[in-house]
Design a protein around this motif. Structure first.
Motif, PDB file in Angstrom:
ATOM      1  N   TRP B 609       0.840  -1.192   0.000  1.00  0.00           N
ATOM      2  CA  TRP B 609       0.000   0.000   0.000  1.00  0.00           C
ATOM      3  C   TRP B 609       0.874   1.240   0.000  1.00  0.00           C
ATOM      4  CZ3 TRP B 609       1.436   2.720   4.160  1.00  0.00           C
ATOM      5  CH2 TRP B 609       1.766   2.051   5.359  1.00  0.00           C
ATOM      6  N   ALA B 610       0.291   2.313  -0.468  1.00  0.00           N
ATOM      7  CA  ALA B 610       1.028   3.592  -0.496  1.00  0.00           C
ATOM      8  C   ALA B 610       0.026   4.666  -0.106  1.00  0.00           C
ATOM      9  CB  ALA B 610       1.547   3.858  -1.908  1.00  0.00           C
ATOM     10  N   PHE B 611       0.508   5.628   0.646  1.00  0.00           N
ATOM     11  CA  PHE B 611      -0.428   6.731   0.944  1.00  0.00           C
ATOM     12  C   PHE B 611       0.351   8.030   1.017  1.00  0.00           C
ATOM     13  CE2 PHE B 611       0.061   8.509   5.175  1.00  0.00           C
ATOM     14  CZ  PHE B 611       0.926   7.612   5.771  1.00  0.00           C
ATOM     15  N   ALA B 612      -0.337   9.117   0.750  1.00  0.00           N
ATOM     16  CA  ALA B 612       0.252  10.464   0.893  1.00  0.00           C
ATOM     17  C   ALA B 612      -0.843  11.343   1.466  1.00  0.00           C
ATOM     18  CB  ALA B 612       0.692  11.003  -0.466  1.00  0.00           C
ATOM     19  N   SER B 613      -0.486  12.104   2.489  1.00  0.00           N
ATOM     20  CA  SER B 613      -1.542  12.956   3.067  1.00  0.00           C
ATOM     21  C   SER B 613      -0.945  14.295   3.471  1.00  0.00           C
ATOM     22  CB  SER B 613      -2.135  12.274   4.299  1.00  0.00           C
ATOM     23  OG  SER B 613      -1.216  12.441   5.370  1.00  0.00           O
ATOM     24  N   SER B 614      -1.799  15.322   3.391  1.00  0.00           N
ATOM     25  CA  SER B 614      -1.346  16.630   3.909  1.00  0.00           C
ATOM     26  C   SER B 614      -2.364  17.056   4.955  1.00  0.00           C
ATOM     27  CB  SER B 614      -1.268  17.650   2.775  1.00  0.00           C
ATOM     28  OG  SER B 614      -2.548  18.159   2.520  1.00  0.00           O
ATOM     29  N   ILE B 615      -1.882  17.574   6.058  1.00  0.00           N
ATOM     30  CA  ILE B 615      -2.756  17.965   7.170  1.00  0.00           C
ATOM     31  C   ILE B 615      -2.489  19.430   7.457  1.00  0.00           C
ATOM     32  CG2 ILE B 615      -3.360  17.501   9.588  1.00  0.00           C
ATOM     33  CD1 ILE B 615      -1.705  14.709   8.844  1.00  0.00           C
ATOM     34  N   ASP B 616      -3.541  20.234   7.391  1.00  0.00           N
ATOM     35  CA  ASP B 616      -3.400  21.657   7.716  1.00  0.00           C
ATOM     36  C   ASP B 616      -3.448  21.772   9.233  1.00  0.00           C
ATOM     37  OD1 ASP B 616      -3.690  24.239   8.259  1.00  0.00           O
ATOM     38  OD2 ASP B 616      -5.488  24.592   7.045  1.00  0.00           O
ATOM     39  N   LEU B 617      -2.306  22.023   9.859  1.00  0.00           N
ATOM     40  CA  LEU B 617      -2.250  22.058  11.325  1.00  0.00           C
ATOM     41  C   LEU B 617      -2.740  23.401  11.841  1.00  0.00           C
ATOM     42  CD1 LEU B 617       1.324  20.501  11.628  1.00  0.00           C
ATOM     43  CD2 LEU B 617      -0.861  19.320  11.884  1.00  0.00           C
ATOM     44  N   GLY B 618      -3.130  24.302  10.931  1.00  0.00           N
ATOM     45  CA  GLY B 618      -3.570  25.638  11.388  1.00  0.00           C
ATOM     46  C   GLY B 618      -2.352  26.479  11.726  1.00  0.00           C
ATOM     47  N   GLN B 619      -2.557  27.758  12.005  1.00  0.00           N
ATOM     48  CA  GLN B 619      -1.443  28.673  12.326  1.00  0.00           C
ATOM     49  C   GLN B 619      -0.345  28.568  11.261  1.00  0.00           C
ATOM     50  OE1 GLN B 619      -1.481  30.898  14.565  1.00  0.00           O
ATOM     51  NE2 GLN B 619      -3.413  30.203  15.476  1.00  0.00           N
ATOM     52  N   HIS B 620      -0.756  28.475   9.995  1.00  0.00           N
ATOM     53  CA  HIS B 620       0.199  28.490   8.876  1.00  0.00           C
ATOM     54  C   HIS B 620       1.073  27.252   8.781  1.00  0.00           C
ATOM     55  CE1 HIS B 620      -0.957  32.669   8.509  1.00  0.00           C
ATOM     56  NE2 HIS B 620      -0.693  32.825   9.789  1.00  0.00           N
ATOM     57  N   TRP B 621       0.832  26.225   9.591  1.00  0.00           N
ATOM     58  CA  TRP B 621       1.654  25.009   9.511  1.00  0.00           C
ATOM     59  C   TRP B 621       0.910  23.943   8.710  1.00  0.00           C
ATOM     60  CZ3 TRP B 621       6.640  24.647  11.110  1.00  0.00           C
ATOM     61  CH2 TRP B 621       7.103  25.653  11.982  1.00  0.00           C
ATOM     62  N   THR B 622       1.618  23.243   7.842  1.00  0.00           N
ATOM     63  CA  THR B 622       1.035  22.105   7.125  1.00  0.00           C
ATOM     64  C   THR B 622       1.994  20.930   7.257  1.00  0.00           C
ATOM     65  OG1 THR B 622       0.181  23.674   5.519  1.00  0.00           O
ATOM     66  CG2 THR B 622       0.137  21.350   4.897  1.00  0.00           C
ATOM     67  N   ALA B 639       9.497   6.331   2.924  1.00  0.00           N
ATOM     68  CA  ALA B 639       8.643   7.123   3.824  1.00  0.00           C
ATOM     69  C   ALA B 639       9.066   8.576   3.672  1.00  0.00           C
ATOM     70  CB  ALA B 639       8.830   6.660   5.262  1.00  0.00           C
ATOM     71  N   GLY B 640       8.140   9.460   3.819  1.00  0.00           N
ATOM     72  CA  GLY B 640       8.454  10.902   3.673  1.00  0.00           C
ATOM     73  C   GLY B 640       7.697  11.686   4.710  1.00  0.00           C
ATOM     74  N   LEU B 641       8.330  12.712   5.226  1.00  0.00           N
ATOM     75  CA  LEU B 641       7.695  13.577   6.224  1.00  0.00           C
ATOM     76  C   LEU B 641       8.011  15.006   5.820  1.00  0.00           C
ATOM     77  CD1 LEU B 641       6.164  13.183   8.900  1.00  0.00           C
ATOM     78  CD2 LEU B 641       8.354  13.511  10.083  1.00  0.00           C
ATOM     79  N   GLY B 642       7.051  15.881   5.877  1.00  0.00           N
ATOM     80  CA  GLY B 642       7.336  17.282   5.487  1.00  0.00           C
ATOM     81  C   GLY B 642       6.617  18.213   6.427  1.00  0.00           C
ATOM     82  N   LEU B 643       7.208  19.355   6.660  1.00  0.00           N
ATOM     83  CA  LEU B 643       6.579  20.372   7.502  1.00  0.00           C
ATOM     84  C   LEU B 643       6.726  21.691   6.747  1.00  0.00           C
ATOM     85  CD1 LEU B 643       5.290  19.863  10.189  1.00  0.00           C
ATOM     86  CD2 LEU B 643       7.365  20.678  11.327  1.00  0.00           C
ATOM     87  N   ILE B 644       5.622  22.355   6.507  1.00  0.00           N
ATOM     88  CA  ILE B 644       5.694  23.618   5.745  1.00  0.00           C
ATOM     89  C   ILE B 644       5.136  24.722   6.633  1.00  0.00           C
ATOM     90  CG2 ILE B 644       4.839  24.858   3.721  1.00  0.00           C
ATOM     91  CD1 ILE B 644       4.597  22.206   2.290  1.00  0.00           C
ATOM     92  N   TYR B 645       5.896  25.800   6.796  1.00  0.00           N
ATOM     93  CA  TYR B 645       5.359  26.986   7.467  1.00  0.00           C
ATOM     94  C   TYR B 645       5.291  28.082   6.412  1.00  0.00           C
ATOM     95  CZ  TYR B 645       4.830  31.089  10.387  1.00  0.00           C
ATOM     96  OH  TYR B 645       4.351  32.244  10.930  1.00  0.00           O
ATOM     97  N   SER B 646       4.107  28.613   6.196  1.00  0.00           N
ATOM     98  CA  SER B 646       4.021  29.627   5.141  1.00  0.00           C
ATOM     99  C   SER B 646       3.097  30.739   5.617  1.00  0.00           C
ATOM    100  CB  SER B 646       3.434  28.955   3.893  1.00  0.00           C
ATOM    101  OG  SER B 646       2.896  29.939   3.060  1.00  0.00           O
ATOM    102  N   ASN B 647       3.632  31.954   5.644  1.00  0.00           N
ATOM    103  CA  ASN B 647       2.727  33.083   5.952  1.00  0.00           C
ATOM    104  C   ASN B 647       2.947  34.147   4.886  1.00  0.00           C
ATOM    105  OD1 ASN B 647       4.993  34.568   6.446  1.00  0.00           O
ATOM    106  ND2 ASN B 647       4.937  34.219   8.648  1.00  0.00           N
TER     107      ASN B 647
END
Lengths: 141, 695, 138
Positions: B609-622, B639-647
């Motif tokens: 199985w393969a999955f990819a998900s993005s979660i909007d953590l609020g306060q500009h974090w994804t 496996a991949g992990l990403g953290l995006i801060y965007s304002n």
């Protein structure tokens, strides 16, 4: 139980038969899609309705081996469609989505042939889904 | 632009006092309009002799939507193109703010700001913004769309980070200007920590080149991208050149390129090339995860009733279990189809196809490569077909479609002692009748249900010749070919004899509610076809039971799946995809289960199985999470992990990915990358970040 | 201080000459109405209008004020102004022009709804969405 033949007298689907002009293809996948839609809906030079659609295909790797060989691809397709009268009254519109997998463990030519028929199968599935939805909306045509 | 300057400025006000011969004092909603510059102020005194406007604030000057200047006091010439503005605050493209004690306007093109601070961050009260650049002087060239800084000091939260005597950055409306793009820091377990600094070079209006040095303790790499647009087409090439410690004193390189050209009479030429110096390069540097490099050139013309496509392709395999001299590497394909509609009714379909593939090796027997095909086998085939078909609505609402025709194939096999005879041809007459009988029911709430029984009977004549099978070794069975005349992917195999397929599909279509679809189908044939592998589901006289379904509900879930059930409903194959986006979550997953099948080079079952998900953590974090997991081997693939801060003023992307695959050319590697992008410079920052609020 | 309107030669106390095609006098309220190409000259100021009502003071010797209507042009020195109507109060030296006022001073023109000229103070003020082109000085 309330079901009636769609192409029967009370069904309404016959209104679309040989009355719909499907949009002109420009790529291999839209050629296959338009040909299959015309196989099902019929053809006419004096249409009452126009069926337009946008087809987007993408490919995903799945079943990757431990030594990074891709054993299978999923060809994923989404088609948004709209059936409208010549003067622009929209009968029905929506989008259909599905996928067709093909194996990549064969030779290069086997994988190419498998990818090409996956395209044919996927456009057939999406076209059949669209025709089913047109049949459902035909009574209001 | 020229006529704009010559046009005199227009002054409008509620009240104008004429003070002596030369001075006008305008008050009340005072405006001066000149070209697309508009100035509003509380009071303006215009001196006809000096031709100067003395302006008292609050002053608002706008130049189109790109530049907004707020100030308290200004002294400008009559055409607003030259002059001085005191304590000015400039906002460029509603994004980048420049504040300066003094702004000198020169020739309507340059704004020189002295003692300026530049930032695109929202300023809350007296707190220092997230980042800002202080400079002794900033010159904004509105024509070249550039910002030139003198004695620039970059500050984060008020803390000076670095100082640059001179700095040039593109203004926010600049789309194609030579200059640095956003640098990124990369950490890779094989290459150590390195920096990538992209530099964009504009070569006129139609071409550009981006070169990106990538320097780390173990590699000196130069990545490049070249793009060119023509009147009737465009090309894009990417590549890299490397000297690194993984392959000491060896130059490594890769190139990929694509292009498309519109030719006269609706023909289209497009090409794609992929090539690499050594097999491990593109995975070491994660430039691509392809395990076969396909280069091709295609000429095609596609219309409603006529399809033509000719392609020449070349393959280079990176797979450890393949050898480039024994795989079909040079391939030529051409297909033509013409649809005619005789007055007598129905559709006449003419098809023609040629295919050839060549293996470098000249060995006429199977050598030491992993496959069991003679190493040097080359094959060429040509097919021509004609068929006629039509469709009717029978009484009772049955939709019938009938098609009959014949197709002739001729084959040549070279350099394969086992393939006797080496030239074969076959004639395949065929006829097919498809019946569909859709029933509908309208339920309350606009819900429609459709039950559609379907059946197909087909006959294909001719005997299968003794012919090698290079192309039709992987056959799939799903709703897309349940009613097909022949389910083999290529002409080297065709289904023959009498066969029938039966199926039924149920659909629920609800404009407001949930949609669903369920399909059952199976194929029955007089004589089994040995060319079908067990896991294809089409072996034997009765195929596997195909079950396929889809569910789409209102809160963003789309679930699609299908399975093949062998006799006794034993699962032979299952594949599924899910896409779910609801509120802050966006998840897409796919699953595959294939039974073991030596004929398809699959000694044991495949389950992944393969999955990819993005979660909007609020306060500009994804947060981004993705993974491939091999259930059968019970080990992760990647496996991949990403953290995006965007304002509104900064984009920070931190991503980590771990690839567990390993082979002689692929080594397990962990990649980290940190990308910090300042918003407000050049137009290519992605979209507008959400602006923070001061609380 | 140079006067804002006219060449400074306008003097409210100077004698007023009036020419017109016709004249009708109303003894009752001490007014006279000049009709047809009326031209009024006082010092270097000239006022032209199709109709001017002249109001005399109580004992009828001096003109107290003028009301020019039907499209007025007022010229003084090299300045010229047009408006639909003009009221000239001679006693306090105030000219008020109303309705599509257009003032031309050398190269520059000003438009507004109303203009008030104070001949004694030498000032002029325009009101009501004043518009002017800041064009090239010749």
């Amino acid at each position: 139980c309330g079901f009636t033949p769609a192409y029967g007298p009370a069904g309404g689907a016959s209104r679309l038969t040989d009355r719909v002009e499907v949009s002109e293809p420009s790529t291999t996948e839209t050629y296959l899609m338009t040909r299959h839609l015309e196989d099902r809906l019929g053809r006419t030079d004096t249409p009452d309705y126009r069926l337009s659609y946008d087809l987007a295909l993408s490919e995903e790797r799945i079943a990757i081996t431990a030594n990074n060989i891709t054993r299978r691809f999923n060809l994923v397709g989404t088609a948004t469609y709209k059936l409208e009268t010549l003067d622009g009254r929209v009968i029905t519109e929506g989008s259909v989505e599905n996928f067709a997998g093909y194996s990549a463990t064969g030779s290069t030519v086997a994988t190419r042939a498998a990818r090409r028929t996956a395209q044919e199968r996927l456009t057939t599935i999406l076209a059949d889904d669209i025709v089913t939805r047109l049949i459902a909306a035909a009574p209001s045509a | 632009q020229q006529d704009d300057e010559a046009m005199p400025a227009m002054l409008v006000a509620d009240q104008v006092r004429l003070d002596g011969r030369t001075r006008l004092v305008a008050e009340g909603n005072v405006e001066v309009l000149q070209g697309d510059t508009r100035l509003r102020a509380a009071q303006i005194t215009y001196d006809r002799d000096t031709e100067e406007l003395l302006i008292t604030g609050p002053i608002v000057i706008t130049n189109g939507e790109d530049e907004l200047i707020l100030a308290d006091e200004a002294r400008l010439e009559r055409d607003l193109r030259n002059g001085l503005v005191r304590s000015a605050r400039v906002v460029l493209d509603q994004q980048l703010q420049l504040a300066a004690a003094r702004l000198d306007r020169v020739n309507g093109r340059y704004s020189q700001l002295t003692r300026a601070t530049v930032s695109s961050c929202k300023v809350c009260g007296t707190q220092a913004p997230l980042w800002q650049i202080r400079a002794r002087r900033v010159v904004h060239d509105t024509e070249a769309k550039q910002l030139y800084f003198d004695d620039a000091r970059f500050e984060v939260k008020g803390i000076p980070i670095f100082y640059l005597p001179r700095l040039r950055l593109p203004d926010p409306t600049q789309t194609r200007a030579t200059g640095f793009l956003i640098p990124s820091i990369r950490r890779n377990s094989q290459l150590g920590t390195g920096v990538k600094i992209p530099y964009f070079i504009r070569l006129g209006d139609h071409r550009d080149l981006t070169i990106t040095p990538y320097i780390s303790p173990r590699t000196r790499t130069l990545e490049w991208r070249y793009r060119q647009a023509y009147v009737n087409g465009r090309i894009t090439f990417n590549g890299a050149i490397t000297r690194d410690d993984l392959r000491p004193n060896k130059t490594r390189a890769y190139i990929t390129g694509t292009g498309v050209f519109e030719l006269p009479r609706d023909f289209v030429l497009d090409f794609a090339i992929e090539s690499t110096s050594d097999n491990a390069y593109i995975s070491d540097y994660s430039y691509s995860d392809a395990d076969r490099l396909e280069s091709r050139v295609t000429l095609s013309r596609i219309r409603r009733d006529e399809y033509f496509a000719a392609e020449l392709a070349y393959y280079h395999t990176l797979r450890v279990n393949e050898n480039n001299s024994t795989i079909p590497s040079i391939i030529g394909d051409a297909r033509y189809e013409r649809r005619l509609f005789p007055r007598a009714g129905g559709e006449l379909r003419l098809t023609a196809e040629t295919h050839s593939h060549l293996r470098y090796s000249n060995l006429t027997v199977d050598g030491t490569d992993p496959d069991t095909v003679s190493d040097g086998r080359d094959l060429g085939r040509i097919s021509a077909g004609i068929s006629w078909g039509n469709r009717w609505t029978l009484p009772g609402g049955i939709r019938a479609a009938f098609r009959t025709g014949v197709v002739v194939d001729a084959f040549r096999v070279r350099q394969d002692l086992a393939a006797r005879p080496d030239s074969v041809d076959q004639v395949t007459p065929n006829a097919q009748l498809i019946l569909r009988w859709p029933w509908t029911r309208q339920d309350p709430g606009g819900v429609t249900q459709i039950i559609e029984p379907m059946a197909m009977v087909a006959w294909s004549g001719g005997q299968r010749p003794n012919l090698v099978n290079d192309e039709s070794t992987r056959v799939e069975f799903d709703e897309g070919n349940l009613l097909a005349l022949s389910r083999f992917p290529a002409a080297d195999r065709r289904e023959r004899g009498l066969q029938t397929a039966v199926g039924v599909s149920w659909s629920r279509i609800a404009p407001e509610g949930w949609d669903a679809k369920l399909t059952f189908g199976t194929v029955l044939r007089k004589t089994a076809d040995p060319a079908f592998s067990a896991s294809s589901g089409l072996a034997g006289t009765r195929s596997d039971l195909l079950v396929a379904g889809q569910l789409k509900n209102l809160n963003g879930l789309t679930l699609t799946g299908r399975g093949l059930f062998d006799t006794g409903l034993v699962l032979n194959k299952a594949e599924a995809r899910a896409h779910w986006n609801i509120g802050r979550y966006d998840l897409s997953a796919s699953y595959i289960w294939l039974s073991a099948d030596p004929a398809e080079a699959r000694p044991s079952a495949v389950s992944e199985w393969a999955f990819a998900s993005s979660i909007d953590l609020g306060q500009h974090w994804t947060a981004l999470v993705s993974s491939h997991y091999d259930i059968a081997a019970n080990q992760p693939i990647s496996a991949g992990l990403g953290l995006i801060y965007s304002n509104e003023c900064v984009d920070v992307t931190l991503s980590a990915s771990r690839s567990f695959t390993s082979s002689t050319i692929v080594t397990p590697a962990t990649d980290f990358s940190l990308l910090i992008g300042l918003r407000g410079f050049s137009a290519n920052t992605s979209g507008r970040g959400a602006t923070r609020s001061c609380n | 201080q140079a006067t804002a309107f006219g060449s400074g030669g306008a003097d409210p106390d100077a004698p007023v000459e009036v020419e017109s095609d016709s004249l009708s006098v109303n003894q009752g309220d001490g007014t006279a109405e000049f009709m047809g190409n009326v031209v009024i000259i006082q010092g270097d100021m000239r006022l032209g209008a199709p109709r001017v009502l002249v109001v005399y003071d109580e004992n009828g010797e001096r003109i107290q004020r003028l009301e020019a209507t039907g499209g007025v042009t007022l010229v003084s020195g090299e300045d010229a102004a047009e408006a639909e109507r003009a009221d000239y109060d001679i006693d306090n030296g105030m000219v008020v022009m109303r309705g599509n006022v257009l003032l031309v001073q050398g190269e520059s023109t000003l438009e507004s709804q109303q203009m008030t000229v104070d001949l004694n103070a030498g000032t002029a003020q325009m009101d009501g969405r004043v518009r002017t082109l800041l064009n090239q000085r010749n």
